[in-house]
Design a protein around this motif. Structure first.
Motif, short mmCIF file in Angstrom:
data_model
loop_
_atom_site.label_atom_id
_atom_site.label_comp_id
_atom_site.label_asym_id
_atom_site.label_seq_id
_atom_site.Cartn_x
_atom_site.Cartn_y
_atom_site.Cartn_z
N LYS A 94 0.81 -1.21 0.00
CA LYS A 94 0.00 0.00 0.00
C LYS A 94 0.86 1.27 0.00
O LYS A 94 0.50 2.27 -0.61
CB LYS A 94 -0.81 -0.03 1.30
CG LYS A 94 -2.19 0.52 1.22
CD LYS A 94 -2.82 0.45 2.60
CE LYS A 94 -3.90 -0.59 2.67
NZ LYS A 94 -4.47 -0.71 4.02
N LEU B 146 -13.77 -4.16 5.10
CA LEU B 146 -14.81 -3.20 4.74
C LEU B 146 -16.18 -3.69 5.18
O LEU B 146 -16.95 -2.95 5.81
CB LEU B 146 -14.77 -3.05 3.22
CG LEU B 146 -15.54 -1.92 2.60
CD1 LEU B 146 -14.86 -0.61 2.91
CD2 LEU B 146 -15.63 -2.13 1.09
N LEU C 43 -23.79 -6.22 1.59
CA LEU C 43 -22.78 -6.84 2.45
C LEU C 43 -22.83 -8.36 2.36
O LEU C 43 -21.80 -9.03 2.33
CB LEU C 43 -22.98 -6.40 3.91
CG LEU C 43 -22.87 -4.90 4.16
CD1 LEU C 43 -23.04 -4.60 5.64
CD2 LEU C 43 -21.53 -4.38 3.68
N THR D 178 -19.21 -2.51 -3.08
CA THR D 178 -19.70 -2.50 -1.70
C THR D 178 -19.43 -1.13 -1.07
O THR D 178 -20.32 -0.53 -0.46
CB THR D 178 -18.99 -3.59 -0.87
OG1 THR D 178 -19.07 -4.82 -1.57
CG2 THR D 178 -19.62 -3.73 0.50
N GLN E 65 -3.58 0.38 8.31
CA GLN E 65 -5.02 0.10 8.23
C GLN E 65 -5.77 1.30 7.66
O GLN E 65 -5.54 2.44 8.03
CB GLN E 65 -5.55 -0.24 9.62
CG GLN E 65 -7.04 -0.54 9.71
CD GLN E 65 -7.51 -1.65 8.79
OE1 GLN E 65 -8.06 -1.42 7.73
NE2 GLN E 65 -7.28 -2.89 9.20
N PHE E 66 -6.67 1.00 6.75
CA PHE E 66 -7.46 2.07 6.14
C PHE E 66 -8.93 1.69 6.05
O PHE E 66 -9.81 2.47 6.42
CB PHE E 66 -6.92 2.38 4.74
CG PHE E 66 -7.87 3.18 3.90
CD1 PHE E 66 -8.03 4.54 4.11
CD2 PHE E 66 -8.62 2.57 2.89
CE1 PHE E 66 -8.91 5.28 3.34
CE2 PHE E 66 -9.51 3.30 2.13
CZ PHE E 66 -9.65 4.66 2.36
N ASP E 67 -9.20 0.47 5.58
CA ASP E 67 -10.57 0.06 5.25
C ASP E 67 -11.54 0.26 6.42
O ASP E 67 -12.67 0.69 6.22
CB ASP E 67 -10.60 -1.42 4.83
CG ASP E 67 -9.74 -1.69 3.60
OD1 ASP E 67 -8.95 -0.81 3.23
OD2 ASP E 67 -9.86 -2.78 3.03
N PHE F 50 -9.71 -3.84 -1.22
CA PHE F 50 -10.51 -2.65 -1.47
C PHE F 50 -9.67 -1.42 -1.81
O PHE F 50 -10.09 -0.56 -2.57
CB PHE F 50 -11.34 -2.37 -0.20
CG PHE F 50 -12.10 -1.07 -0.23
CD1 PHE F 50 -13.08 -0.83 -1.18
CD2 PHE F 50 -11.82 -0.08 0.72
CE1 PHE F 50 -13.78 0.38 -1.19
CE2 PHE F 50 -12.52 1.13 0.71
CZ PHE F 50 -13.49 1.35 -0.25
N TRP F 51 -8.46 -1.34 -1.26
CA TRP F 51 -7.64 -0.14 -1.41
C TRP F 51 -7.29 0.15 -2.87
O TRP F 51 -7.45 1.27 -3.35
CB TRP F 51 -6.36 -0.31 -0.57
CG TRP F 51 -5.30 0.70 -0.80
CD1 TRP F 51 -4.29 0.64 -1.70
CD2 TRP F 51 -5.13 1.94 -0.09
NE1 TRP F 51 -3.49 1.75 -1.60
CE2 TRP F 51 -3.99 2.56 -0.61
CE3 TRP F 51 -5.84 2.56 0.96
CZ2 TRP F 51 -3.53 3.79 -0.14
CZ3 TRP F 51 -5.37 3.78 1.42
CH2 TRP F 51 -4.23 4.38 0.87
N TYR G 233 -12.49 3.89 6.77
CA TYR G 233 -13.33 4.28 5.65
C TYR G 233 -14.76 3.78 5.86
O TYR G 233 -15.72 4.51 5.64
CB TYR G 233 -12.74 3.70 4.36
CG TYR G 233 -13.51 4.08 3.11
CD1 TYR G 233 -13.16 5.21 2.39
CD2 TYR G 233 -14.58 3.30 2.67
CE1 TYR G 233 -13.87 5.56 1.25
CE2 TYR G 233 -15.28 3.65 1.53
CZ TYR G 233 -14.93 4.78 0.83
OH TYR G 233 -15.63 5.12 -0.29
N ASN H 113 -11.05 -9.79 -1.32
CA ASN H 113 -11.55 -8.73 -0.43
C ASN H 113 -10.87 -7.38 -0.64
O ASN H 113 -11.26 -6.40 -0.02
CB ASN H 113 -11.32 -9.13 1.03
CG ASN H 113 -12.25 -10.24 1.46
OD1 ASN H 113 -13.34 -10.38 0.92
ND2 ASN H 113 -11.82 -11.01 2.43
#
Lengths: 277, 307
Positions: A120, B121, A248, A230, B233-235, A211-212, B238, A209
């Motif tokens: 990241k 998420l 979800l 989502t 950590q981000f999710d 998302f970033w 958010y 999963n």
């Protein structure tokens, strides 16, 4: 006859286990059951199971919100990136686990170090690279990043599996004149299939999963993956609660099913890692 | 293992090269390049003017930058401490319980890992909905138990929001600790436990003198993994409190700070790509130093135990 203290300890143990199981299951039950309720029922009957199963939320997600597309995108990205990651990792693991040369240990460490590197933190450069390569806002951007992300864990798992294969078979084949790539393809791959499956299955979860990266790299709706859909749709359906819970549920049910079917792979693969590490 | 010879060189290269190049170009180089961009600034997407360490000077001397940075940093430390406490200490005891022999222990071990397989998420959103002040189930349960007077807007109150966010993450990854510790406990030789029991050791003695020393290396690994995960950590932020870490930045973590500063527009809190890269580099330094400290600490503990 159990002694009373022992019986009490047993009862306490079961009590803790039931409580623990409920803390895990309840949020998931709430999620699933709410997705089948009408909005009125959510307010009137928040605890109970739905009176009748109402699939409206799901139909409208697939018909109006294009959920089928998001599923296909996620499946495509996951399948391609895992297939490539496992293949290249198996090739590399074979080379470094079965041949003694100057750098094989160093290369192994180099790959496995990636388990501790948060990719990241390189996102600024990844975004600019994808713009340069003209694949920003396409699924290819995600596929490439996900291949890179899955390599360290796959090498970590496959290195052990391949090393365990006895050398006798390869030596015999070599004497029979089999080429080195031939040994990999005809002897190692068939024997290491469980390892390939383990690497693919364990990498599947973080990949599915993730998302970033779609959040940063994907802008057009037709390229959304399930996690991005989502994240984006959650806010838009604020007032339609059954839709929110259906969103979800759709994101979670595939992984829950895969986990329940294949949990042995996870438990074995990950606990081996913990003990070894 | 075969001693590699000259004739193998080409084939070894062919086999290692694909993984090596993808991993290097899309994982390692981006981190190094981001460090490079932290030395540049510019108004466009690509920072073009070389400014040396200017971004770092700005980050630590200009109030609008350092207030946000230190706020996210201190939130992140609190977040890490809460998660570590729950996952390590409670997780350790849960592993001790789960590895006892009782009916259903296999099932419990499987079940405990289930939340880890969900997306962060989704977990964040589920908790947010359960804690919603209007229709959330949690407040309704408290009311039913007669505890209604303690209800606060859990995610809307700066006193509770960060704690709740930490609990949500811990709920998700608790099973990972349980799994790791259980596998450590499984590795303990039964005869040692047996001998201790014959000597009249109770469960406390067992835990302190046998189980804890043998899982200590795993405590180190779990803590390090939590540290890396938590400081990027981000999710969860958010999902639960928005990309600004509401209310009033009280749940802003390094990961959400990085997202906002590097990728959001100026109105939404963006600081430009160069500054974003600077934040990422600081995060990399924090993670590296933190992991170094944790490694040294656990190595020393291990040596003390061996004495």
């Amino acid at each position: 006859m159990m002694k009373p203290t022992k019986a009490a300890a047993r009862a306490l143990l079961y009590g803790i286990m039931v409580f623990y199981a409920l803390t895990i299951i309840m949020p998931l039950i709430i999620m699933l059951s709410t997705s089948f309720k009408s909005n009125a029922e959510i307010f009137n009957n928040p605890f109970g199971l739905p009176e009748k199963f109402n699939f409206d939320a799901y139909t409208s997600l697939f018909v109006i919100s294009n959920y089928g597309r998001y599923f296909l995108n996620s499946i495509g990205v996951t399948v391609i990136s895992l297939a490539v990651a496992v293949t290249v990792s198996a090739l590399a693991s074979y080379a470094i686990s079965k041949y003694q040369f100057k750098y094989n240990k160093a290369i192994y460490v180099f790959f496995v170090l990636g388990l501790f590197i948060p990719i990241k933190l390189g996102t600024v450069d990844i975004m600019l690279t994808m713009l340069n390569l003209k694949i920003f806002d396409t699924l290819w951007a995600l596929i490439i990043v996900y291949i890179a992300m899955a390599i360290p864990l796959s090498v970590f798992i496959l290195y052990d599996y391949i090393r365990m294969i006895p050398d006798e078979l390869s030596s015999a084949a070599r004497i029979d004149g089999c080429s080195e790539p031939g040994i990999f393809g005809r002897i190692i791959v068939p024997l290491v299939k469980p390892g390939l499956a383990a690497a693919g299955i364990i990498s599947f979860i973080p990949n599915w999963n993730e998302f970033w990266f779609p959040l940063v790299l994907i802008k057009s709706r037709e390229h959304f993956t399930i996690p991005l859909a989502t994240g984006q749709l959650f806010g838009q359906f604020d007032t339609k609660l059954n839709l929110v819970f259906a969103v979800l549920s759709l994101a979670s049910v595939p992984v829950i099913i895969i986990y329940l079917l294949l949990s042995n792979y996870f438990v074995k693969g990950l606990s081996a890692g913990a003990v070894k590490g | 293992m075969l001693q590699a010879q000259k004739k193998h060189a080409r084939f070894l290269f062919m086999f290692i090269f694909p993984a090596f190049i993808i991993y290097t170009v899309f994982m390692l180089l981006p981190i190094l390049n981001s460090m490079k961009y932290s030395l540049y600034s510019g108004d466009g997407l690509i920072p073009e003017n070389f400014v040396g360490l200017d971004n770092y000077v700005k980050l630590f001397t200009e109030e609008r930058y350092y207030s946000k940075f230190w706020n996210a940093f201190s939130n992140n430390i609190k977040f890490f401490l809460i998660v570590t406490f729950i996952q390590n200490i409670l997780g350790f005891f849960m592993a001790v319980f789960v590895t006892r022999s009782f009916k259903g222990n296999k099932f419990m071990r499987k079940l405990s890992f289930l939340p880890t397989t969900l997306s962060v998420l989704v977990v964040g959103f589920i908790f947010k909905l359960i804690l919603n002040p209007y229709y959330g189930v949690f407040d309704k349960v408290l009311e039913a138990l007669g505890l209604g007077k303690y209800i606060i807007p859990w995610l809307g109150d700066p006193r509770s929001a960060l704690i709740i966010v930490s609990i949500a993450v811990s709920w998700q990854f608790f099973g990972e600790s349980v799994l790791f510790y259980s596998s450590g406990i499984d590795g303990i030789d039964d005869s040692i436990l047996e001998a201790a029991r014959i000597d009249g050791a109770n469960i406390w003695h067992e835990i302190i003198h046998i189980i804890l020393p043998s899982v200590l290396p795993i405590v180190g690994i779990v803590t390090i993994l939590i540290f890396i995960g938590d400081f990027t950590q981000f999710d969860i932020v958010y999902a639960m409190t928005g990309y600004r870490g509401d209310p009033g930045y009280s749940t802003d973590l390094m990961g959400s700070l990085f997202y906002r500063t590097a990728f959001a527009t100026t109105e939404r809190g963006g600081w430009g790509t160069g500054m974003g890269a600077t934040v990422a580099t600081m995060m990399f330094i924090i993670v590296t130093v933190g992991v170094g400290i944790l490694l040294a600490f656990f190595n020393r503990k291990k040596e003390e135990m061996l004495k």
